[in-house]
Scaffold this active site. Structure first.
Site, mmCIF file in Angstrom:
data_model
loop_
_atom_site.group_PDB
_atom_site.id
_atom_site.type_symbol
_atom_site.label_atom_id
_atom_site.label_comp_id
_atom_site.label_asym_id
_atom_site.label_seq_id
_atom_site.Cartn_x
_atom_site.Cartn_y
_atom_site.Cartn_z
ATOM 1 N N HIS A 1 -44.376 10.650 -2.084
ATOM 2 C CA HIS A 1 -44.712 11.114 -3.429
ATOM 3 C C HIS A 1 -44.150 12.500 -3.731
ATOM 4 O O HIS A 1 -43.997 12.877 -4.889
ATOM 5 C CB HIS A 1 -46.228 11.066 -3.684
ATOM 6 C CG HIS A 1 -47.028 12.108 -2.974
ATOM 7 N ND1 HIS A 1 -47.831 11.813 -1.890
ATOM 8 C CD2 HIS A 1 -47.189 13.439 -3.188
ATOM 9 C CE1 HIS A 1 -48.438 12.911 -1.484
ATOM 10 N NE2 HIS A 1 -48.057 13.919 -2.249
ATOM 11 N N ASP B 1 -46.353 5.512 1.287
ATOM 12 C CA ASP B 1 -46.222 6.915 0.876
ATOM 13 C C ASP B 1 -45.605 7.775 1.981
ATOM 14 O O ASP B 1 -46.033 8.896 2.222
ATOM 15 C CB ASP B 1 -47.567 7.498 0.447
ATOM 16 C CG ASP B 1 -47.403 8.803 -0.339
ATOM 17 O OD1 ASP B 1 -46.277 9.080 -0.792
ATOM 18 O OD2 ASP B 1 -48.391 9.550 -0.465
ATOM 19 N N SER C 1 -49.122 18.240 1.591
ATOM 20 C CA SER C 1 -48.608 16.869 1.636
ATOM 21 C C SER C 1 -47.456 16.745 2.618
ATOM 22 O O SER C 1 -46.490 17.499 2.562
ATOM 23 C CB SER C 1 -48.094 16.453 0.252
ATOM 24 O OG SER C 1 -49.072 15.809 -0.477
#
Length: 287
Positions: A130, A162, A237
């Protein structure tokens, strides 16, 4: 790297709890009550009102990422109160040199940022898909702990899990992080989250594994995640969640928030079993 101004709005769908009403809303008790812990109908309802937010940041957010409350004021962060065993100090020292910042859409003014970590001596780097999806163009730059920057090749992406794999030149000399054995993660064991939250590279926070096999929905996909109370925030992330031996047990991917505020001590990582399977597939196809 130029600092972008303004606060980003929370992004991501609602956390799906088995205890939600059919319309997906949290249920409250008490006449005229629409907020307050005393209004919850039974225990375990808090997750029903949480939003799960992917931890990268896109254009319009402070470089490194900020989750803002709906009125524009940054929400309070919840630091973990878990004790830090001496082993975690050693684990941090082993982990930080293998963790990088990922800048998408240009090194000088990135439109999305996150973290990543090296997994082999071929300089392959694992990160979240992402992060790449939010970039304005296909350019990806990796910043090493010593400040050096390298243009990164996107070896492959897997949106359903992801996950994505990058590669930098051999001259980067990144130290690969060891991966935990499948099935070895235990609830209650101490962990570290390492990455670049809010654009602060090499940040280490401590906590424990709060739960395993937690079902989380991000986008159109459901994920089985490792839940942790280690403080993780936008920019984390793609960074590793490691155990006291310095082994990666997951990839930090999302946080739960209340009303769009910041970290509340509920974070989610893609488990190492999924990470290893996906990375092996991508690297096998992309070289």
């Amino acid at each position: 790297m130029a600092v972008q101004t303004g606060l980003g709005e929370p992004r991501g769908p609602w956390f799906v709890s088995p205890e939600l009403d059919p319309d997906g809303r949290a249920r409250w008790d008490g006449p005229g009550s629409d907020r307050g812990p005393s209004g919850w109908r039974g225990r375990g309802r808090l997750l029903a009102g949480l939003a799960v937010v992917a931890l990268s940041t896109a254009s319009g957010a402070v470089a490194g990422g900020v989750v803002a409350s709906r009125d524009g004021a940054p929400g309070p962060s919840a630091a973990s109160a878990a004790p830090v065993p001496a082993e975690l100090v050693t684990a941090a020292g082993k982990t930080v040199p293998g963790v990088v910042s990922v800048l998408v859409g240009g090194a000088d003014r990135a439109s999305a940022t996150g973290s990543g970590f090296a997994v082999d001596d071929q300089q392959h780097i694992i990160t979240n898909d992402h992060i790449l999806a939010k970039g304005r163009d296909g350019s990806v730059t990796v910043e090493l702990p010593d400040g050096r920057r390298f243009a990164a090749e996107v070896v492959g992406r897997e949106s359903r899990s992801d996950l994505a794999v990058l590669r930098v030149p051999p001259s980067a000399g990144l130290a690969a992080l060891p991966l935990a054995k499948p099935g070895s993660t235990r609830v209650g064991e101490p962990v570290l989250a390492v990455g670049s939250p809010l654009g602060l590279p090499g940040t280490v926070t401590a906590g424990i594994v709060s739960a395993l096999d937690r079902q989380v929905r991000l986008g159109d996909n459901r994920h089985t995640a490792v839940q942790t109370d280690a403080s993780i925030n936008p920019g984390n992330s793609g960074g590793p969640l490691v155990n006291a031996r310095g082994e990666v047990i997951g990839v930090n991917t999302a946080i739960a928030t209340i009303d769009g505020n910041g970290s509340i001590g509920i974070g989610f990582a893609i488990p190492i079993e999924q990470v290893q399977q996906t990375a092996d597939t991508i690297i096998g196809k992309g070289g």
